[in-house]
Design an enzyme around this catalytic site. Sequence first.
Site, short mmCIF file in Angstrom:
data_model
loop_
_atom_site.label_atom_id
_atom_site.label_comp_id
_atom_site.label_asym_id
_atom_site.label_seq_id
_atom_site.Cartn_x
_atom_site.Cartn_y
_atom_site.Cartn_z
N ASN A 209 -19.64 30.22 -3.25
CA ASN A 209 -20.85 29.41 -3.42
C ASN A 209 -21.94 29.97 -2.51
O ASN A 209 -21.70 30.91 -1.76
CB ASN A 209 -20.55 27.93 -3.16
CG ASN A 209 -20.14 27.68 -1.73
OD1 ASN A 209 -20.91 27.88 -0.80
ND2 ASN A 209 -18.88 27.28 -1.55
N ASP A 277 -14.02 23.10 -4.04
CA ASP A 277 -13.13 21.98 -4.39
C ASP A 277 -11.87 22.45 -5.11
O ASP A 277 -10.86 21.78 -5.07
CB ASP A 277 -13.88 20.99 -5.29
CG ASP A 277 -15.00 20.30 -4.51
OD1 ASP A 277 -14.84 20.15 -3.29
OD2 ASP A 277 -16.02 19.93 -5.13
N LYS A 287 -5.90 43.67 -10.72
CA LYS A 287 -7.27 43.42 -11.15
C LYS A 287 -7.29 43.12 -12.65
O LYS A 287 -6.68 43.85 -13.44
CB LYS A 287 -8.12 44.66 -10.86
CG LYS A 287 -9.56 44.48 -11.16
CD LYS A 287 -10.32 45.78 -10.95
CE LYS A 287 -11.61 45.73 -11.71
NZ LYS A 287 -12.19 47.03 -11.90
N PRO A 304 -7.45 21.21 -0.57
CA PRO A 304 -7.41 20.06 0.34
C PRO A 304 -8.83 19.67 0.75
O PRO A 304 -9.71 20.53 0.82
CB PRO A 304 -6.63 20.60 1.56
CG PRO A 304 -6.76 22.08 1.48
CD PRO A 304 -6.88 22.42 0.02
N ASP A 305 -9.04 18.40 0.99
CA ASP A 305 -10.34 17.94 1.48
C ASP A 305 -10.26 17.88 3.02
O ASP A 305 -9.61 17.00 3.59
CB ASP A 305 -10.68 16.57 0.89
CG ASP A 305 -12.11 16.18 1.22
OD1 ASP A 305 -12.54 16.38 2.37
OD2 ASP A 305 -12.80 15.68 0.31
N ILE A 306 -10.89 18.84 3.64
CA ILE A 306 -10.73 18.98 5.10
C ILE A 306 -11.35 17.79 5.84
O ILE A 306 -10.74 17.22 6.75
CB ILE A 306 -11.36 20.32 5.56
CG1 ILE A 306 -10.65 21.46 4.85
CG2 ILE A 306 -11.30 20.47 7.07
CD1 ILE A 306 -11.34 22.80 4.95
N PHE A 324 -21.07 16.33 5.85
CA PHE A 324 -22.34 16.63 5.20
C PHE A 324 -22.18 16.32 3.72
O PHE A 324 -21.07 16.42 3.18
CB PHE A 324 -22.72 18.11 5.39
CG PHE A 324 -23.62 18.32 6.57
CD1 PHE A 324 -23.15 18.12 7.86
CD2 PHE A 324 -24.94 18.72 6.39
CE1 PHE A 324 -23.98 18.30 8.95
CE2 PHE A 324 -25.78 18.90 7.48
CZ PHE A 324 -25.31 18.69 8.76
N LYS A 338 -19.42 8.70 -0.41
CA LYS A 338 -18.57 9.77 0.13
C LYS A 338 -18.03 9.40 1.51
O LYS A 338 -16.87 9.63 1.84
CB LYS A 338 -19.42 11.05 0.24
CG LYS A 338 -18.75 12.28 -0.29
CD LYS A 338 -19.72 13.43 -0.45
CE LYS A 338 -19.92 13.76 -1.90
NZ LYS A 338 -20.77 14.92 -2.14
N LYS A 342 -14.11 9.16 2.10
CA LYS A 342 -13.44 10.12 3.00
C LYS A 342 -13.09 9.50 4.35
O LYS A 342 -12.36 10.07 5.13
CB LYS A 342 -14.31 11.36 3.18
CG LYS A 342 -14.63 12.05 1.85
CD LYS A 342 -15.14 13.46 2.03
CE LYS A 342 -15.50 14.07 0.68
NZ LYS A 342 -15.52 15.51 0.69
N1 CTP Z 1 -15.46 18.93 2.38
C1 CTP Z 1 -14.29 19.35 2.94
N2 CTP Z 1 -13.30 19.84 2.15
C2 CTP Z 1 -13.46 19.91 0.82
C3 CTP Z 1 -14.67 19.48 0.23
C4 CTP Z 1 -15.66 19.01 1.05
O1 CTP Z 1 -14.15 19.29 4.16
N3 CTP Z 1 -12.48 20.39 0.07
C5 CTP Z 1 -16.50 18.36 3.25
C6 CTP Z 1 -17.74 19.20 3.39
O2 CTP Z 1 -17.65 20.06 4.51
C7 CTP Z 1 -18.78 18.12 3.61
C8 CTP Z 1 -18.28 16.94 2.82
O3 CTP Z 1 -16.90 17.16 2.66
O4 CTP Z 1 -18.82 17.70 4.96
C9 CTP Z 1 -18.88 16.71 1.47
O5 CTP Z 1 -18.83 17.88 0.71
P1 CTP Z 1 -19.39 17.87 -0.78
O6 CTP Z 1 -19.17 19.21 -1.36
O7 CTP Z 1 -20.79 17.30 -0.80
O8 CTP Z 1 -18.47 16.77 -1.43
P2 CTP Z 1 -17.22 16.85 -2.38
O9 CTP Z 1 -16.06 16.29 -1.63
O10 CTP Z 1 -17.07 18.20 -2.95
O11 CTP Z 1 -17.63 15.78 -3.48
P3 CTP Z 1 -18.45 15.99 -4.84
O12 CTP Z 1 -17.88 17.19 -5.50
O13 CTP Z 1 -18.20 14.71 -5.55
O14 CTP Z 1 -19.90 16.13 -4.45
#
Ligand code: CTP
Length: 404
Positions: A209, A277, A287, A304-306, A324, A338, A342
């Site tokens: 990204n 995500d 390749k 994983p969502d950190i 953020f 969010k 979270k």
């Molecule tokens: N974040 C994280 N790990 C992930 C996804 C997000 O730690 N796998 C954290 C980001 O560092 C940020 C916050 O979660 O602090 C929100 O990230 P964002 O991309 O806006 O949210 P998402 O969880 O991806 O939700 P959505 O896709 O619904 O916007």
Amino acid sequence: MTEPTRILLIVTGGIAAYKSLDLVRRLRERGASVRSILTAGGSEMVTPLALAALSGEKVYQDLFSLTDESEMGHIRLARDADLVVVAPATADFLAKMATGLADDLATTVLLATTAPVLVAPAMNVQMWAHPATQRNVKRLRGDGIRFIDPGSGDLACGEEGPGRLAEPVDIIGAIETLLAQPKPLHNIRALVTSGPTIEPIDPVRYFGNRSSGKQGHAIAGALARRGAEVTLVTGPSVQPPPPVACLTQVETAEEMLAACREALPADIAVCVAAVADWRVKAVHKQKLSRRNGQPPRYEMEENPDILAQLSQTANDRPRLVVGFAAETEDVVDRARAKLERKQCDWIVANDVSDDSNVFGGDSNTVHLITSQATETWPRLSKEEVADRLAERIADALVEPTARP
Ligand code: CTP
């Protein structure tokens, strides 16, 4: 000075440059380390050898020096300083600084540094009084540059009045005052995630990204400047890292999570990284080739969502977890949802819709959202957002009721 301080001294081409040698000697006597940059004009006044001998360090002169770039690099030179001092600063140099020119090593480093900058001008009395010079000084003060104004007296040109370089002992006094800024986050451990994560597809391709790492790196720097022991866990970013206690470079979300766990316990966690995500379930060992015919289809699985994991850690949960939220619509409502989902303490929300120019840009309009309130900050540079957030964090840790 109680702690060893890294000073980057820029010597420009005024006759007062000889006093910079005395300044270096006195700084070293006080335990500071001094690196010097000598401009072309400066080298007409003092020799690099004299500066190197007194500072005990190499003197830097050229922006395009192959040796210097391979050894140090001008960005690192800029970032490895706790304070940049320009002494003496000529009228010409002030004009360059005020317009943001970067046509030599000194001016380039001044644009790249995140450290405070102290300028000690020295010039002829009329040059100092000239509206153009005063305009430049005013503009630089507005940019946050600190000045130690020239003293009055006999000038080298035979005239009298303000224009003399401040005495080295007074410059040292100004340096000490500047560096004696409070360190409210002393003894506080902070974890910051920054940059993108990249998720491999095959040995040469990945999903990524557009996160630059600017905001996360700025926050890590702002916390470190306030005395926090910062671990910065960052995905691939061209952004030079700020001086932090520990820097861990990772690529994928899973690596980022592992590095964050490793950094616990921490008092504060600030998750700024744009974590992917999803990741490809089965990364191809070879390749992928176009000759296979069909466009590839990828089966994805969730990363994983950190932020959520740090917020919901049973043991070792940081006292303050800040996330953020990059949103393109309904910014505040989505960010608040969010925060609740979270279970972090604060969310800094920003609008990243197409016309906001946030990704890769230098400024940000953010909302600070807590369980009780929402604050909207004015459009600020990413450094200013970082400083403001670090101040709020310091307030909250010292005095929990100070939370917004
Ligand atoms: N974040 C994280 N790990 C992930 C996804 C997000 O730690 N796998 C954290 C980001 O560092 C940020 C916050 O979660 O602090 C929100 O990230 P964002 O991309 O806006 O949210 P998402 O969880 O991806 O939700 P959505 O896709 O619904 O916007």
